[in-house]
Design a protein around this motif. Sequence first.
Motif, PDB file in Angstrom:
ATOM      1  N   ALA A   1       0.834  -1.204   0.000  1.00  0.00           N
ATOM      2  CA  ALA A   1       0.000   0.000   0.000  1.00  0.00           C
ATOM      3  C   ALA A   1       0.868   1.253   0.000  1.00  0.00           C
ATOM      4  CB  ALA A   1      -0.932  -0.004   1.215  1.00  0.00           C
ATOM      5  N   PHE A   2       1.991   1.201   0.708  1.00  0.00           N
ATOM      6  CA  PHE A   2       2.907   2.339   0.768  1.00  0.00           C
ATOM      7  C   PHE A   2       3.499   2.619  -0.613  1.00  0.00           C
ATOM      8  CE2 PHE A   2       7.105   4.218   2.030  1.00  0.00           C
ATOM      9  CZ  PHE A   2       6.603   5.326   2.693  1.00  0.00           C
ATOM     10  N   LEU A   3       3.917   1.561  -1.310  1.00  0.00           N
ATOM     11  CA  LEU A   3       4.466   1.715  -2.652  1.00  0.00           C
ATOM     12  C   LEU A   3       3.399   2.191  -3.638  1.00  0.00           C
ATOM     13  CD1 LEU A   3       6.712  -1.477  -2.814  1.00  0.00           C
ATOM     14  CD2 LEU A   3       7.481   0.888  -2.588  1.00  0.00           C
ATOM     15  N   LYS A   4       2.152   1.796  -3.403  1.00  0.00           N
ATOM     16  CA  LYS A   4       1.049   2.235  -4.256  1.00  0.00           C
ATOM     17  C   LYS A   4       0.896   3.751  -4.195  1.00  0.00           C
ATOM     18  CE  LYS A   4      -2.632   1.548  -6.840  1.00  0.00           C
ATOM     19  NZ  LYS A   4      -2.518   1.049  -8.230  1.00  0.00           N
ATOM     20  N   GLN A   5       1.199   4.336  -3.039  1.00  0.00           N
ATOM     21  CA  GLN A   5       1.126   5.791  -2.901  1.00  0.00           C
ATOM     22  C   GLN A   5       2.085   6.482  -3.866  1.00  0.00           C
ATOM     23  OE1 GLN A   5       0.710   5.487   1.916  1.00  0.00           O
ATOM     24  NE2 GLN A   5       1.408   7.445   1.103  1.00  0.00           N
ATOM     25  N   ALA A   6       3.265   5.892  -4.056  1.00  0.00           N
ATOM     26  CA  ALA A   6       4.239   6.471  -4.979  1.00  0.00           C
ATOM     27  C   ALA A   6       3.698   6.458  -6.403  1.00  0.00           C
ATOM     28  CB  ALA A   6       5.560   5.706  -4.904  1.00  0.00           C
ATOM     29  N   GLU A   7       3.035   5.372  -6.783  1.00  0.00           N
ATOM     30  CA  GLU A   7       2.440   5.280  -8.112  1.00  0.00           C
ATOM     31  C   GLU A   7       1.354   6.332  -8.291  1.00  0.00           C
ATOM     32  OE1 GLU A   7       1.060   1.378  -8.990  1.00  0.00           O
ATOM     33  OE2 GLU A   7       2.926   0.398  -8.373  1.00  0.00           O
ATOM     34  N   GLU A   8       0.523   6.492  -7.288  1.00  0.00           N
ATOM     35  CA  GLU A   8      -0.556   7.480  -7.360  1.00  0.00           C
ATOM     36  C   GLU A   8       0.002   8.890  -7.429  1.00  0.00           C
ATOM     37  OE1 GLU A   8      -3.408   6.969  -4.250  1.00  0.00           O
ATOM     38  OE2 GLU A   8      -3.702   4.839  -4.662  1.00  0.00           O
ATOM     39  N   HIS A   9       1.090   9.134  -6.694  1.00  0.00           N
ATOM     40  CA  HIS A   9       1.710  10.457  -6.717  1.00  0.00           C
ATOM     41  C   HIS A   9       2.244  10.781  -8.098  1.00  0.00           C
ATOM     42  CE1 HIS A   9       5.164  13.254  -6.287  1.00  0.00           C
ATOM     43  NE2 HIS A   9       4.378  13.861  -5.419  1.00  0.00           N
ATOM     44  N   GLU A  10       2.843   9.784  -8.763  1.00  0.00           N
ATOM     45  CA  GLU A  10       3.433  10.032 -10.076  1.00  0.00           C
ATOM     46  C   GLU A  10       2.377  10.209 -11.150  1.00  0.00           C
ATOM     47  OE1 GLU A  10       6.548   8.067 -13.285  1.00  0.00           O
ATOM     48  OE2 GLU A  10       5.702   6.827 -11.713  1.00  0.00           O
ATOM     49  N   ALA A  11       1.374   9.344 -11.142  1.00  0.00           N
ATOM     50  CA  ALA A  11       0.423   9.308 -12.257  1.00  0.00           C
ATOM     51  C   ALA A  11      -0.801  10.186 -12.044  1.00  0.00           C
ATOM     52  CB  ALA A  11      -0.031   7.862 -12.503  1.00  0.00           C
ATOM     53  N   GLY A  12      -1.102  10.564 -10.816  1.00  0.00           N
ATOM     54  CA  GLY A  12      -2.348  11.252 -10.523  1.00  0.00           C
ATOM     55  C   GLY A  12      -2.387  12.692 -10.982  1.00  0.00           C
ATOM     56  N   GLY A  13      -3.613  13.211 -11.187  1.00  0.00           N
ATOM     57  CA  GLY A  13      -3.837  14.617 -11.471  1.00  0.00           C
ATOM     58  C   GLY A  13      -3.569  15.001 -12.911  1.00  0.00           C
ATOM     59  N   ASP A  14      -3.484  16.325 -13.134  1.00  0.00           N
ATOM     60  CA  ASP A  14      -3.237  16.860 -14.460  1.00  0.00           C
ATOM     61  C   ASP A  14      -1.947  17.668 -14.439  1.00  0.00           C
ATOM     62  OD1 ASP A  14      -3.911  19.187 -13.133  1.00  0.00           O
ATOM     63  OD2 ASP A  14      -5.951  19.250 -13.929  1.00  0.00           O
ATOM     64  N   LEU A  15      -1.742  18.524 -15.457  1.00  0.00           N
ATOM     65  CA  LEU A  15      -0.513  19.290 -15.529  1.00  0.00           C
ATOM     66  C   LEU A  15      -0.347  20.241 -14.348  1.00  0.00           C
ATOM     67  CD1 LEU A  15      -0.303  20.155 -19.344  1.00  0.00           C
ATOM     68  CD2 LEU A  15       1.023  18.460 -18.079  1.00  0.00           C
ATOM     69  N   ARG A  16      -1.467  20.731 -13.825  1.00  0.00           N
ATOM     70  CA  ARG A  16      -1.367  21.591 -12.645  1.00  0.00           C
ATOM     71  C   ARG A  16      -0.749  20.839 -11.483  1.00  0.00           C
ATOM     72  NH1 ARG A  16      -7.586  23.357 -12.747  1.00  0.00           N
ATOM     73  NH2 ARG A  16      -7.635  21.101 -13.098  1.00  0.00           N
ATOM     74  N   ASP A  17      -1.158  19.587 -11.296  1.00  0.00           N
ATOM     75  CA  ASP A  17      -0.587  18.779 -10.218  1.00  0.00           C
ATOM     76  C   ASP A  17       0.899  18.503 -10.464  1.00  0.00           C
ATOM     77  OD1 ASP A  17      -2.959  18.235  -8.531  1.00  0.00           O
ATOM     78  OD2 ASP A  17      -3.690  17.322 -10.358  1.00  0.00           O
ATOM     79  N   SER A  18       1.278  18.338 -11.748  1.00  0.00           N
ATOM     80  CA  SER A  18       2.691  18.120 -12.066  1.00  0.00           C
ATOM     81  C   SER A  18       3.533  19.314 -11.637  1.00  0.00           C
ATOM     82  CB  SER A  18       2.853  17.884 -13.578  1.00  0.00           C
ATOM     83  OG  SER A  18       2.184  16.709 -13.983  1.00  0.00           O
ATOM     84  N   VAL A  19       3.003  20.516 -11.900  1.00  0.00           N
ATOM     85  CA  VAL A  19       3.724  21.728 -11.488  1.00  0.00           C
ATOM     86  C   VAL A  19       3.801  21.807  -9.966  1.00  0.00           C
ATOM     87  CG1 VAL A  19       3.686  24.251 -11.508  1.00  0.00           C
ATOM     88  CG2 VAL A  19       3.108  22.971 -13.581  1.00  0.00           C
ATOM     89  N   LEU A  20       2.699  21.471  -9.287  1.00  0.00           N
ATOM     90  CA  LEU A  20       2.677  21.510  -7.828  1.00  0.00           C
ATOM     91  C   LEU A  20       3.672  20.512  -7.233  1.00  0.00           C
ATOM     92  CD1 LEU A  20      -1.159  21.853  -7.132  1.00  0.00           C
ATOM     93  CD2 LEU A  20       0.604  23.588  -6.795  1.00  0.00           C
ATOM     94  N   LYS A  21       3.832  19.354  -7.877  1.00  0.00           N
ATOM     95  CA  LYS A  21       4.808  18.369  -7.396  1.00  0.00           C
ATOM     96  C   LYS A  21       6.213  18.964  -7.427  1.00  0.00           C
ATOM     97  CE  LYS A  21       2.170  14.517  -9.372  1.00  0.00           C
ATOM     98  NZ  LYS A  21       2.193  13.506 -10.441  1.00  0.00           N
ATOM     99  N   ILE A  22       6.521  19.674  -8.519  1.00  0.00           N
ATOM    100  CA  ILE A  22       7.843  20.294  -8.652  1.00  0.00           C
ATOM    101  C   ILE A  22       8.042  21.346  -7.570  1.00  0.00           C
ATOM    102  CG2 ILE A  22       9.289  21.729 -10.144  1.00  0.00           C
ATOM    103  CD1 ILE A  22       7.951  20.338 -12.543  1.00  0.00           C
ATOM    104  N   LEU A  23       7.020  22.180  -7.365  1.00  0.00           N
ATOM    105  CA  LEU A  23       7.112  23.226  -6.345  1.00  0.00           C
ATOM    106  C   LEU A  23       7.239  22.630  -4.946  1.00  0.00           C
ATOM    107  CD1 LEU A  23       4.446  25.763  -7.683  1.00  0.00           C
ATOM    108  CD2 LEU A  23       6.940  25.905  -7.873  1.00  0.00           C
TER     109      LEU A  23
END
Length: 366
Positions: A231-253
């Motif tokens: 389940a912990f590793l699944k969180q990493a997958e969700e973090h990478e693939a989830g959301g749209d381009l706005r979320d991608s920018v937020l991940k970087i920030l």
Amino acid sequence: MSDDGHQNNGHEHVPSRQRRRFPGISSRAYEHPADRSALVALRKLSGFDTVFKALSGLLPERSLRLLFLSDSVRVSDQQFAYLNDMLRDACYILDLEKVPPMYVNQDPQPNAMCIGLDEPIIVVTTGLVDLLDEEEMRAVVGHEVGHALSGHSVYRTILLFLTSLALRVAWIPLGNIAIMAIVTALREWFRKSELSADRAGLLVGQDLRASMRGLMKLAGGHHLHEMNVDAFLKQAEEHEAGGDLRDSVLKILNVLPRTHPFTTIRAAELKKWSESRDYQRIMDGHYPRRAEDKDTSVTDSFRESAASYASNVKNSKDPLMKLVNDIAGGAGDLGGRVRRGFGGFSSSAPRNDDRPDEEGGATPAG
């Protein structure tokens, strides 16, 4: 230490279980490609060499060593003996000739670091010692010894000093901007170096489950019975693939001010490496030796790192990385992809370049 389990200095050392040793191993064996490329980029940063030479003479390293000596507990046969055994065992496994001094510092925040310009110093906090069991702690000690073998401690010390300096000169606009440019580059390298050191920790501990447990505890505390590795590793997958381009920018920030990658990402990266052919070859005794380091081509190393970056972009599920991959591949309708990626743009009336697409047109922003 000799192969019979005794150190060359006469101190007997018996590991808790048999582990493979890697005589003469080069840090290139476990370094993440992004770690190597970030170091190359860092050294090419305009003005960095000048700053580095100047800071080398200014850093209060002697003061730092005296501080830990006077206000922390130095690990030895008499103090935290089990940590001393782990440290010597880690140096034996990675064939680090000189065992670095190690200190336990009173701090409830779980943390560990390897710093020092002339010689590395390893520091672990009481919060970390209290949190981890023996095998989890062994991976952490191996992690820090990996930093020492890679020579990371020099740049990590520079980063600590510059971060402190940036706070002191924050009132000077241009001075702060210049320092923060270097700090940002150092933090990018710092994060990549953590992935390399995680691999070194696995080579020392040789217990993937212990490494995973330690990372989970860093994220969720000592409630291990309430956590699950999958389940912990699944969180990493969700973090990478989830959301749209706005979320991608937020991940970087979100990651820019951090010195460490997110814990779930570290766990996923380490598990991926543990299943790779590179890891298996090391465990089978096939790895680059330190004696060959002088013959290593910087260009080849950078080329390998660039190939790794390209592969990560190609295989990434992150929306922004997918867009970058599409641009590199010459995909059409990129404007429409960007609009959909950001959830659409608001407009009072449709323009020629805002025609409804196959999914029903641009969606107004909320």
